[in-house]
Design a protein around this motif. Sequence first.
Motif, mmCIF file in Angstrom:
data_model
loop_
_atom_site.group_PDB
_atom_site.id
_atom_site.type_symbol
_atom_site.label_atom_id
_atom_site.label_comp_id
_atom_site.label_asym_id
_atom_site.label_seq_id
_atom_site.Cartn_x
_atom_site.Cartn_y
_atom_site.Cartn_z
ATOM 1 N N UNK A 248 -2.451 22.277 -3.640
ATOM 2 C CA UNK A 248 -1.002 22.421 -3.454
ATOM 3 C C UNK A 248 -0.617 22.124 -2.013
ATOM 4 N N UNK A 249 0.644 21.816 -1.801
ATOM 5 C CA UNK A 249 1.113 21.564 -0.441
ATOM 6 C C UNK A 249 2.364 20.712 -0.426
ATOM 7 N N UNK A 250 2.816 20.411 0.773
ATOM 8 C CA UNK A 250 3.966 19.531 0.978
ATOM 9 C C UNK A 250 3.443 18.121 1.247
ATOM 10 N N UNK A 251 3.820 17.202 0.379
ATOM 11 C CA UNK A 251 3.283 15.844 0.437
ATOM 12 C C UNK A 251 4.358 14.838 0.844
ATOM 13 N N UNK A 252 3.879 13.780 1.494
ATOM 14 C CA UNK A 252 4.734 12.644 1.841
ATOM 15 C C UNK A 252 4.018 11.367 1.421
ATOM 16 N N UNK A 253 4.765 10.481 0.765
ATOM 17 C CA UNK A 253 4.231 9.156 0.434
ATOM 18 C C UNK A 253 5.009 8.111 1.228
ATOM 19 N N UNK A 254 4.259 7.239 1.881
ATOM 20 C CA UNK A 254 4.832 6.106 2.604
ATOM 21 C C UNK A 254 4.355 4.837 1.913
ATOM 22 N N UNK B 245 0.826 -1.205 0.000
ATOM 23 C CA UNK B 245 0.000 0.000 0.000
ATOM 24 C C UNK B 245 0.861 1.256 0.000
ATOM 25 N N UNK B 246 0.234 2.344 -0.438
ATOM 26 C CA UNK B 246 0.836 3.672 -0.349
ATOM 27 C C UNK B 246 -0.060 4.543 0.515
ATOM 28 N N UNK B 247 0.546 5.242 1.463
ATOM 29 C CA UNK B 247 -0.172 6.172 2.339
ATOM 30 C C UNK B 247 0.239 7.588 1.945
ATOM 31 N N UNK B 248 -0.741 8.450 1.744
ATOM 32 C CA UNK B 248 -0.479 9.822 1.332
ATOM 33 C C UNK B 248 -0.766 10.772 2.496
ATOM 34 N N UNK B 249 0.255 11.560 2.858
ATOM 35 C CA UNK B 249 0.112 12.596 3.881
ATOM 36 C C UNK B 249 0.327 13.963 3.249
ATOM 37 N N UNK B 250 -0.447 14.944 3.678
ATOM 38 C CA UNK B 250 -0.311 16.309 3.176
ATOM 39 C C UNK B 250 -0.118 17.261 4.345
ATOM 40 N N UNK B 251 0.960 18.034 4.272
ATOM 41 C CA UNK B 251 1.273 19.001 5.332
ATOM 42 C C UNK B 251 1.227 18.351 6.718
ATOM 43 N N UNK B 252 1.774 17.138 6.782
ATOM 44 C CA UNK B 252 1.895 16.438 8.057
ATOM 45 C C UNK B 252 0.662 15.704 8.531
ATOM 46 N N UNK B 253 -0.410 15.654 7.722
ATOM 47 C CA UNK B 253 -1.638 14.982 8.131
ATOM 48 C C UNK B 253 -2.043 13.923 7.103
ATOM 49 N N UNK B 254 -2.622 12.832 7.625
ATOM 50 C CA UNK B 254 -3.080 11.749 6.746
ATOM 51 C C UNK B 254 -4.138 12.272 5.780
ATOM 52 N N UNK B 255 -3.988 11.867 4.504
ATOM 53 C CA UNK B 255 -4.943 12.280 3.481
ATOM 54 C C UNK B 255 -5.712 11.088 2.914
ATOM 55 N N UNK B 256 -4.980 10.059 2.472
ATOM 56 C CA UNK B 256 -5.638 8.889 1.894
ATOM 57 C C UNK B 256 -4.628 7.755 1.751
ATOM 58 N N UNK C 250 7.935 -6.989 7.275
ATOM 59 C CA UNK C 250 7.471 -5.654 6.924
ATOM 60 C C UNK C 250 8.612 -4.808 6.378
ATOM 61 N N UNK C 251 8.314 -3.994 5.354
ATOM 62 C CA UNK C 251 9.282 -3.043 4.828
ATOM 63 C C UNK C 251 8.601 -1.730 4.503
ATOM 64 N N UNK C 252 9.364 -0.616 4.568
ATOM 65 C CA UNK C 252 8.804 0.721 4.359
ATOM 66 C C UNK C 252 9.809 1.586 3.604
ATOM 67 N N UNK C 253 9.298 2.473 2.746
ATOM 68 C CA UNK C 253 10.091 3.559 2.186
ATOM 69 C C UNK C 253 9.235 4.817 2.197
ATOM 70 N N UNK C 254 9.881 5.977 2.315
ATOM 71 C CA UNK C 254 9.167 7.257 2.353
ATOM 72 C C UNK C 254 9.863 8.250 1.438
ATOM 73 N N UNK C 255 9.067 9.112 0.800
ATOM 74 C CA UNK C 255 9.628 10.233 0.060
ATOM 75 C C UNK C 255 8.722 11.444 0.247
ATOM 76 N N UNK C 256 9.301 12.615 0.014
ATOM 77 C CA UNK C 256 8.553 13.869 0.072
ATOM 78 C C UNK C 256 8.619 14.567 -1.258
ATOM 79 N N UNK C 257 7.522 15.268 -1.616
ATOM 80 C CA UNK C 257 7.508 16.050 -2.843
ATOM 81 C C UNK C 257 6.581 17.243 -2.643
ATOM 82 N N UNK C 258 6.598 18.166 -3.580
ATOM 83 C CA UNK C 258 5.867 19.413 -3.434
ATOM 84 C C UNK C 258 4.937 19.611 -4.619
#
Length: 252
Positions: A225-231, A193-204, A242-250
Amino acid sequence: MKKIIIFLLSLFCAFSYAKETKITIRARAKDAKFIGSSLGGAYVIIRNKINNTILAEGKTSGSTGNTDLIMKAPKLRDSSIVDDATGKFLATLNIDEPTFVSIEILSPFNHKQAQAKVSTELWVIPGKDILGDGIILEIPGFIIDILKPRTHQYIALNSITGKPFQIQANIVMMCGCVIDKGGIWDSDKFETKAILNKDGKFLSETNLSWVSTNLFDGSIAMSAPGNYEIVVYAFDPKTGNTGVDKINYVVY
């Protein structure tokens, strides 16, 4: 002069009693094979527990091992799961008395975001080699590399509004063993799965589906618009791996 002679004699005695002792160390991925040259090796450090002195260090090298022998053959008490080519680090210790050591492994050495440290402790007796299968330490996890979007990528909102936003990741076992549909490491048995966070809060969140060997993708909607993180995570409900990777994009 007498003191010098006594000192030299003590040195001679110390070296006389020191014996070369060999230990085979192997790193095995959880629910998979061994970590060898194809993945850059696992880094091994052996220390004297009393004073933390490093007695030996180096990387495992060799193959990931025989798949049938490791993953399919019935296991008996005295059966071996390695062959001559299976990845290992052969340490040579020079010790003159029974020594309590710690063995630490960092793996995968070349994939820092997935790197795990595992360790064990044991007594080593001078001249008593530990060979054959040797000391095997298990490395948990998956190696995950998010391919799309890229780290700190700037994306114009008008280029993605109303369109599926693609998320893509490469996922392999900690030994580099491949994940395929219907394979030994079956993609259908893993939750990805991919978890999407926007500006530090869970989005979807969204499921990632297998596309081809080791490659998973999915899509998600974004409208601001905003600062996004994908986990991105992979989870095996049977083994708990279990394994995890994270990245940030704008998005602007």
